[in-house]
Design a protein around this motif. Structure first.
Motif, PDB file in Angstrom:
ATOM      1  N   LEU A 113       0.821  -1.212   0.000  1.00 26.80           N
ATOM      2  CA  LEU A 113       0.000   0.000   0.000  1.00 26.80           C
ATOM      3  C   LEU A 113       0.854   1.261   0.000  1.00 26.80           C
ATOM      4  CD1 LEU A 113      -2.853  -1.020   2.461  1.00 26.80           C
ATOM      5  CD2 LEU A 113      -3.147  -0.346   0.078  1.00 26.80           C
ATOM      6  N   LEU A 114       1.924   1.242   0.786  1.00 27.95           N
ATOM      7  CA  LEU A 114       2.808   2.404   0.836  1.00 27.95           C
ATOM      8  C   LEU A 114       3.545   2.583  -0.484  1.00 27.95           C
ATOM      9  CD1 LEU A 114       3.439   4.548   2.938  1.00 27.95           C
ATOM     10  CD2 LEU A 114       5.403   3.191   3.663  1.00 27.95           C
ATOM     11  N   LEU A 115       3.954   1.466  -1.087  1.00 26.73           N
ATOM     12  CA  LEU A 115       4.603   1.523  -2.396  1.00 26.73           C
ATOM     13  C   LEU A 115       3.654   2.116  -3.440  1.00 26.73           C
ATOM     14  CD1 LEU A 115       6.728   0.792  -4.538  1.00 26.73           C
ATOM     15  CD2 LEU A 115       5.836  -1.553  -4.511  1.00 26.73           C
ATOM     16  N   ALA A 116       2.400   1.680  -3.419  1.00 24.41           N
ATOM     17  CA  ALA A 116       1.419   2.203  -4.372  1.00 24.41           C
ATOM     18  C   ALA A 116       1.176   3.691  -4.146  1.00 24.41           C
ATOM     19  CB  ALA A 116       0.111   1.425  -4.241  1.00 24.41           C
ATOM     20  N   GLU A 117       1.112   4.096  -2.878  1.00 24.64           N
ATOM     21  CA  GLU A 117       0.845   5.502  -2.573  1.00 24.64           C
ATOM     22  C   GLU A 117       1.948   6.408  -3.096  1.00 24.64           C
ATOM     23  OE1 GLU A 117      -0.165   8.375   1.263  1.00 24.64           O
ATOM     24  OE2 GLU A 117      -0.141   6.194   1.467  1.00 24.64           O
ATOM     25  N   TYR A 118       3.208   6.034  -2.893  1.00 20.07           N
ATOM     26  CA  TYR A 118       4.309   6.876  -3.337  1.00 20.07           C
ATOM     27  C   TYR A 118       4.550   6.772  -4.844  1.00 20.07           C
ATOM     28  CZ  TYR A 118       5.629   8.498   1.236  1.00 20.07           C
ATOM     29  OH  TYR A 118       5.626   9.122   2.460  1.00 20.07           O
ATOM     30  N   SER A 119       4.063   5.686  -5.458  1.00 25.71           N
ATOM     31  CA  SER A 119       4.174   5.576  -6.913  1.00 25.71           C
ATOM     32  C   SER A 119       3.157   6.473  -7.618  1.00 25.71           C
ATOM     33  CB  SER A 119       3.971   4.120  -7.350  1.00 25.71           C
ATOM     34  OG  SER A 119       4.961   3.290  -6.786  1.00 25.71           O
ATOM     35  N   CYS A 127      -3.412  16.835  -3.990  1.00 23.59           N
ATOM     36  CA  CYS A 127      -4.443  16.168  -3.192  1.00 23.59           C
ATOM     37  C   CYS A 127      -3.952  14.782  -2.801  1.00 23.59           C
ATOM     38  CB  CYS A 127      -5.758  16.067  -3.968  1.00 23.59           C
ATOM     39  SG  CYS A 127      -5.638  15.125  -5.505  1.00 23.59           S
ATOM     40  N   SER A 128      -4.692  14.141  -1.910  1.00 17.43           N
ATOM     41  CA  SER A 128      -4.320  12.805  -1.474  1.00 17.43           C
ATOM     42  C   SER A 128      -4.652  11.778  -2.548  1.00 17.43           C
ATOM     43  CB  SER A 128      -5.057  12.451  -0.174  1.00 17.43           C
ATOM     44  OG  SER A 128      -6.454  12.511  -0.375  1.00 17.43           O
ATOM     45  N   VAL A 129      -3.975  10.649  -2.474  1.00 13.03           N
ATOM     46  CA  VAL A 129      -4.156   9.594  -3.477  1.00 13.03           C
ATOM     47  C   VAL A 129      -5.504   8.913  -3.268  1.00 13.03           C
ATOM     48  CG1 VAL A 129      -3.245   7.424  -4.361  1.00 13.03           C
ATOM     49  CG2 VAL A 129      -1.678   9.219  -3.610  1.00 13.03           C
ATOM     50  N   PRO A 130      -6.343   8.763  -4.306  1.00 14.61           N
ATOM     51  CA  PRO A 130      -7.622   8.049  -4.170  1.00 14.61           C
ATOM     52  C   PRO A 130      -7.393   6.595  -3.738  1.00 14.61           C
ATOM     53  CG  PRO A 130      -7.535   9.266  -6.231  1.00 14.61           C
ATOM     54  CD  PRO A 130      -6.163   9.314  -5.661  1.00 14.61           C
ATOM     55  N   LYS A 131      -8.328   6.058  -2.962  1.00 11.73           N
ATOM     56  CA  LYS A 131      -8.159   4.727  -2.393  1.00 11.73           C
ATOM     57  C   LYS A 131      -8.216   3.621  -3.442  1.00 11.73           C
ATOM     58  CE  LYS A 131      -9.826   5.680   2.273  1.00 11.73           C
ATOM     59  NZ  LYS A 131     -10.819   5.322   3.327  1.00 11.73           N
ATOM     60  N   LEU A 132      -9.147   3.709  -4.392  1.00 14.74           N
ATOM     61  CA  LEU A 132      -9.333   2.618  -5.352  1.00 14.74           C
ATOM     62  C   LEU A 132      -8.105   2.372  -6.222  1.00 14.74           C
ATOM     63  CD1 LEU A 132     -11.144   0.444  -6.494  1.00 14.74           C
ATOM     64  CD2 LEU A 132     -12.123   2.155  -8.064  1.00 14.74           C
ATOM     65  N   PRO A 133      -7.554   3.395  -6.907  1.00 18.16           N
ATOM     66  CA  PRO A 133      -6.346   3.120  -7.703  1.00 18.16           C
ATOM     67  C   PRO A 133      -5.161   2.697  -6.839  1.00 18.16           C
ATOM     68  CG  PRO A 133      -6.838   5.473  -7.682  1.00 18.16           C
ATOM     69  CD  PRO A 133      -8.015   4.782  -7.091  1.00 18.16           C
ATOM     70  N   LYS A 134      -5.100   3.233  -5.612  1.00 17.53           N
ATOM     71  CA  LYS A 134      -3.998   2.838  -4.722  1.00 17.53           C
ATOM     72  C   LYS A 134      -4.093   1.354  -4.385  1.00 17.53           C
ATOM     73  CE  LYS A 134      -3.994   4.109  -0.365  1.00 17.53           C
ATOM     74  NZ  LYS A 134      -3.844   4.934   0.857  1.00 17.53           N
ATOM     75  N   LYS A 135      -5.290   0.876  -4.069  1.00 18.06           N
ATOM     76  CA  LYS A 135      -5.465  -0.533  -3.728  1.00 18.06           C
ATOM     77  C   LYS A 135      -5.218  -1.427  -4.941  1.00 18.06           C
ATOM     78  CE  LYS A 135      -8.651  -0.226   0.165  1.00 18.06           C
ATOM     79  NZ  LYS A 135      -9.943  -0.708   0.720  1.00 18.06           N
ATOM     80  N   CYS A 136      -5.695  -1.001  -6.101  1.00 19.95           N
ATOM     81  CA  CYS A 136      -5.489  -1.801  -7.318  1.00 19.95           C
ATOM     82  C   CYS A 136      -4.006  -1.930  -7.638  1.00 19.95           C
ATOM     83  CB  CYS A 136      -6.239  -1.184  -8.488  1.00 19.95           C
ATOM     84  SG  CYS A 136      -8.042  -1.286  -8.364  1.00 19.95           S
ATOM     85  N   LEU A 137      -3.279  -0.832  -7.553  1.00 21.21           N
ATOM     86  CA  LEU A 137      -1.835  -0.878  -7.824  1.00 21.21           C
ATOM     87  C   LEU A 137      -1.118  -1.699  -6.758  1.00 21.21           C
ATOM     88  CD1 LEU A 137       0.536  -0.002  -9.537  1.00 21.21           C
ATOM     89  CD2 LEU A 137       0.688   2.103  -8.183  1.00 21.21           C
ATOM     90  N   ALA A 138      -1.545  -1.588  -5.490  1.00 15.53           N
ATOM     91  CA  ALA A 138      -0.928  -2.376  -4.416  1.00 15.53           C
ATOM     92  C   ALA A 138      -1.117  -3.866  -4.664  1.00 15.53           C
ATOM     93  CB  ALA A 138      -1.520  -1.974  -3.067  1.00 15.53           C
ATOM     94  N   LEU A 139      -2.312  -4.261  -5.069  1.00 12.16           N
ATOM     95  CA  LEU A 139      -2.565  -5.672  -5.375  1.00 12.16           C
ATOM     96  C   LEU A 139      -1.710  -6.129  -6.552  1.00 12.16           C
ATOM     97  CD1 LEU A 139      -6.454  -5.775  -4.986  1.00 12.16           C
ATOM     98  CD2 LEU A 139      -4.797  -6.973  -3.557  1.00 12.16           C
ATOM     99  N   ALA A 140      -1.616  -5.293  -7.578  1.00 11.04           N
ATOM    100  CA  ALA A 140      -0.799  -5.659  -8.738  1.00 11.04           C
ATOM    101  C   ALA A 140       0.667  -5.823  -8.346  1.00 11.04           C
ATOM    102  CB  ALA A 140      -0.951  -4.592  -9.826  1.00 11.04           C
ATOM    103  N   ALA A 350      -5.690  -8.446   3.275  1.00 15.42           N
ATOM    104  CA  ALA A 350      -5.398  -7.330   4.165  1.00 15.42           C
ATOM    105  C   ALA A 350      -5.460  -5.994   3.425  1.00 15.42           C
ATOM    106  CB  ALA A 350      -4.014  -7.513   4.799  1.00 15.42           C
ATOM    107  N   ILE A 351      -5.081  -5.986   2.161  1.00 17.89           N
ATOM    108  CA  ILE A 351      -5.164  -4.760   1.357  1.00 17.89           C
ATOM    109  C   ILE A 351      -6.617  -4.384   1.108  1.00 17.89           C
ATOM    110  CG2 ILE A 351      -4.730  -3.797  -0.936  1.00 17.89           C
ATOM    111  CD1 ILE A 351      -2.089  -5.330  -0.949  1.00 17.89           C
ATOM    112  N   ILE A 352      -7.439  -5.371   0.753  1.00 17.86           N
ATOM    113  CA  ILE A 352      -8.848  -5.107   0.458  1.00 17.86           C
ATOM    114  C   ILE A 352      -9.606  -4.691   1.710  1.00 17.86           C
ATOM    115  CG2 ILE A 352     -10.991  -6.147  -0.370  1.00 17.86           C
ATOM    116  CD1 ILE A 352      -9.204  -7.983  -2.132  1.00 17.86           C
ATOM    117  N   LEU A 353      -9.365  -5.409   2.826  1.00 16.88           N
ATOM    118  CA  LEU A 353     -10.044  -5.104   4.082  1.00 16.88           C
ATOM    119  C   LEU A 353      -9.157  -4.171   4.895  1.00 16.88           C
ATOM    120  CD1 LEU A 353     -11.181  -8.749   4.895  1.00 16.88           C
ATOM    121  CD2 LEU A 353     -12.508  -6.964   3.773  1.00 16.88           C
TER     122      LEU A 353
END
Length: 480
Positions: A113-119, A127-140, A350-353
């Protein structure tokens, strides 16, 4: 599956890889993102904060050398498990494996999640990073790293070496830039160090908090207890890696903090959520995008290594009969594929929930609980087996010092911010008994799961590992 090929975890890593592995485990995003904790609890006293960083390096060395004794005494993957099993029994050893299963998945989820946020953050500058693209990138990212890990050690090796070189290079660049600014001798850059101790001195409670903040930045030195079975000549390699990596990290950490303090005032550091990015905006505004890239690279390498090392206890638990036989299998690349798959799957949940991610900070303090138990085990061995021939014995005050630190890491959060989540963490650890008692103590077998294991072996092209004469001698040494 190649019938002529030995399928087993092999000792393929030497001194260079071990040093790089230790560097990546210790150097995380903290030195890039938030070194302000030490300065804040040092009451913005520059001299005290730098002394805290140096003192934390000494404390980190003590705990790392304690872990080295365990890794060298039990030179196999999962040395911590064998140590706990020998001195505290199989129940305690199983609870440690049970905890590491959830802790490992929580850690990789947080890192993804942190990797996705900084990417993504450079694309959302205001603005802050939206949750949906952050979670999708974290899962990928999590599944990409899981696939790379399951492809064997070669991919892990070159990616780890490349990322560690890049990480140390960026930190060295920050350090050298600070040195250049100091050598130029500009008044605004030098005056903070001319009277470094003139600011208010922190009281003892704040000083302890500052030490804990710095100590976290050096954490990760006990990683060899998880992968000692894949190191060449662990009895000589582990000490060499420790005495190379930790002094290097200490020098780099000190120089980076000096560079931060040369360019930024203490108040500017305290007001920044990402000190390295603030530093880059001040020194090289046109190249400020490099810092998010550096942090992302750092987190990618940490995620890669976390999945690599966290899959080993799962594989070990199955090998010892404390998890289903399915997880004691390797693929054609001699990688514990099913253990990696389980870890990545739990991390994805854990990423999804996101509520599970909130528990990660509370689960982290269980590391201190287990560390206390390991240090007590070292002292117990000294008392019960004083004549035992041990290849490497740590200096006796070191485990005592580590116990004091870990007790503080457990007690201070409980006193400072008591929360019901700590009760949940305790229940999570003890919930392992619900599986241990029927499946391990009473040895209940599930026929349907054994059939499913056969089908999954065919599906994933995995098999039980071959046992070499070297591994047999190691097991006999461990069980003596």
């Amino acid at each position: 599956m190649d019938r002529g090929k030995k399928i087993q975890l092999k000792r393929v890593f030497g001194y260079c890889w071990g040093t790089s592995f230790l560097l990546i485990n210790i150097i995380g995003a903290g030195i890039f993102v938030s070194p302000k904790g030490v300065l804040a609890y040092s009451c913005m006293n520059v001299g005290v904060s730098l002394c805290v960083w140096a003192g934390c390096a000494v404390l980190a060395m003590t705990s790392t050398l304690c872990s080295a004794e365990i890794s060298i005494s039990f030179p196999c993957s999962g040395a911590q498990y064998y140590f706990l099993k020998r001195y505290f029994g199989s129940t305690v050893a199983f609870l440690n494996l049970w905890t590491s299963l959830f802790l490992g998945s929580g850690v990789v989820a947080g890192q993804a999640l942190l990797l996705a946020e900084y990417s993504i953050q450079p694309f959302f500058p205001s603005c802050s990073v939206p949750k949906l693209p952050k979670k999708c990138l974290a899962l990928a990212m999590l599944w990409i790293v899981g696939i790379l890990t399951s492809r064997g050690v070669k991919e892990v090796t070159w990616l780890q070496m490349a990322s560690s070189v890049l990480k140390v290079s960026i930190l060295s660049f920050i350090s050298l830039t600070g040195v250049v600014f100091l050598v130029r001798g500009k008044k605004e850059n030098v005056e903070r160090f001319q009277n470094a101790f003139d600011a208010e001195f922190p009281d003892i409670s704040h000083l302890i908090q500052a030490i804990f903040q710095g100590y976290f930045a050096y954490s990760g030195g006990g990683c060899f207890t998880l992968i000692a079975g894949e190191l060449k000549k662990p009895r000589t390699t582990i000490p060499k890696c420790i005495f190379t990596a930790l002094p290097l990290v200490t020098v780099v950490y000190l120089l980076v903090n000096i560079s931060y303090l040369t360019v930024l005032t203490p108040r500017e550091i305290l007001s920044s959520d990402a000190v390295a990015i603030t530093w880059a905006n001040r020194v090289f505004p046109s190249l400020a995008w490099i810092m998010p890239f550096a942090i992302s690279t750092s987190l990618f390498s940490n995620l890669l290594i976390s999945i690599f090392k966290s899959s080993r206890p799962i594989y070990l638990a199955s090998q010892e009969g404390q998890l289903p036989l399915l997880f004691n299998t390797l693929n054609s690349h001699s990688s514990p594929f099913t253990a990696v798959l389980l870890l990545v799957t739990l991390g994805s949940l854990a990423i999804i929930l996101t509520s599970l991610i909130d528990l990660i900070n509370y689960i982290f303090f269980t590391n201190s609980l287990w560390s206390i138990l390991l240090m007590i085990g070292i002292l117990r061995r000294r008392y019960q087996e004083p004549n035992l021939s041990i290849p490497y014995k740590v200096f006796l005050p070191f485990p005592l010092t580590t116990i004091v630190i870990d007790v503080g890491l457990v007690v201070i959060p409980l006193v400072k911010s008591p929360n019901v989540h700590y009760v949940y963490v305790l229940l999570l650890v003890l919930s392992g008994l619900l599986f241990y008692i029927p499946l391990m103590h009473f040895k209940i077998r599930l026929a349907w799961f054994e059939k499913m294991t056969c089908y999954l072996q065919l599906l994933f092209n995995i098999c039980l590992p071959d046992t070499s004469e070297e591994q047999m001698s190691e097991v006999q040494t461990v069980e003596k």
